[in-house]
Design a protein around this motif. Structure first.
Motif, PDB file in Angstrom:
ATOM      1  N   HIS A  58       0.798  -1.213   0.000  1.00  0.00           N
ATOM      2  CA  HIS A  58       0.000   0.000   0.000  1.00  0.00           C
ATOM      3  C   HIS A  58       0.838   1.275   0.000  1.00  0.00           C
ATOM      4  CE1 HIS A  58      -3.668  -2.230   0.407  1.00  0.00           C
ATOM      5  NE2 HIS A  58      -3.127  -2.908   1.400  1.00  0.00           N
ATOM      6  N   GLY A  59       2.149   1.163  -0.138  1.00  0.00           N
ATOM      7  CA  GLY A  59       3.018   2.328  -0.178  1.00  0.00           C
ATOM      8  C   GLY A  59       3.206   2.801  -1.603  1.00  0.00           C
ATOM      9  N   SER A  60       3.952   3.876  -1.763  1.00  0.00           N
ATOM     10  CA  SER A  60       4.281   4.356  -3.094  1.00  0.00           C
ATOM     11  C   SER A  60       5.702   4.890  -3.100  1.00  0.00           C
ATOM     12  CB  SER A  60       3.311   5.449  -3.536  1.00  0.00           C
ATOM     13  OG  SER A  60       3.504   6.626  -2.766  1.00  0.00           O
ATOM     14  N   LEU A  61       6.284   4.926  -4.281  1.00  0.00           N
ATOM     15  CA  LEU A  61       7.664   5.373  -4.448  1.00  0.00           C
ATOM     16  C   LEU A  61       7.702   6.455  -5.495  1.00  0.00           C
ATOM     17  CD1 LEU A  61      10.716   4.725  -3.833  1.00  0.00           C
ATOM     18  CD2 LEU A  61      10.648   3.257  -5.848  1.00  0.00           C
ATOM     19  N   SER A  62       8.336   7.576  -5.159  1.00  0.00           N
ATOM     20  CA  SER A  62       8.519   8.657  -6.134  1.00  0.00           C
ATOM     21  C   SER A  62       9.969   9.140  -6.023  1.00  0.00           C
ATOM     22  CB  SER A  62       7.530   9.795  -5.907  1.00  0.00           C
ATOM     23  OG  SER A  62       7.656  10.306  -4.601  1.00  0.00           O
ATOM     24  N   GLN A  63      10.412   9.846  -7.062  1.00  0.00           N
ATOM     25  CA  GLN A  63      11.792  10.327  -7.106  1.00  0.00           C
ATOM     26  C   GLN A  63      11.828  11.809  -7.387  1.00  0.00           C
ATOM     27  OE1 GLN A  63      13.802   8.045 -10.152  1.00  0.00           O
ATOM     28  NE2 GLN A  63      12.437   6.361  -9.784  1.00  0.00           N
ATOM     29  N   VAL A  64      12.829  12.469  -6.810  1.00  0.00           N
ATOM     30  CA  VAL A  64      13.086  13.889  -7.116  1.00  0.00           C
ATOM     31  C   VAL A  64      14.516  14.034  -7.534  1.00  0.00           C
ATOM     32  CG1 VAL A  64      11.618  15.605  -6.066  1.00  0.00           C
ATOM     33  CG2 VAL A  64      12.963  14.168  -4.605  1.00  0.00           C
TER      34      VAL A  64
END
Length: 64
Positions: A58-64
């Motif tokens: 149920h998590g999410s991964l994003s990048q900056v």
């Protein structure tokens, strides 16, 4: 979204950072990774693995 459900991680594709990110994702935490310029290209395998883990929980991964 509360801050308890979100983490900002630097060095998330390194040895310790990757283990931390995996654990956070498995707990359902939304994780944002800060990557060095060019790290995405060098770390495609690690990022693909982390993305697959995020897709399975149920998590999410994003990048900056």
């Amino acid at each position: 979204m509360s801050s308890a459900n979100h983490a900002f991680v630097t060095g998330g594709t390194g040895l310790i950072g990757r283990a931390l990110v995996e654990r956070l994702l498995r707990r359902g935490v939304n994780v944002t990774l800060m990557l060095r310029s060019g790290a995405e290209e060098r770390r495609k395998t690690e990022l693909a693995t982390l993305s697959a883990i995020a897709d399975g929980v149920h998590g999410s991964l994003s990048q900056v």
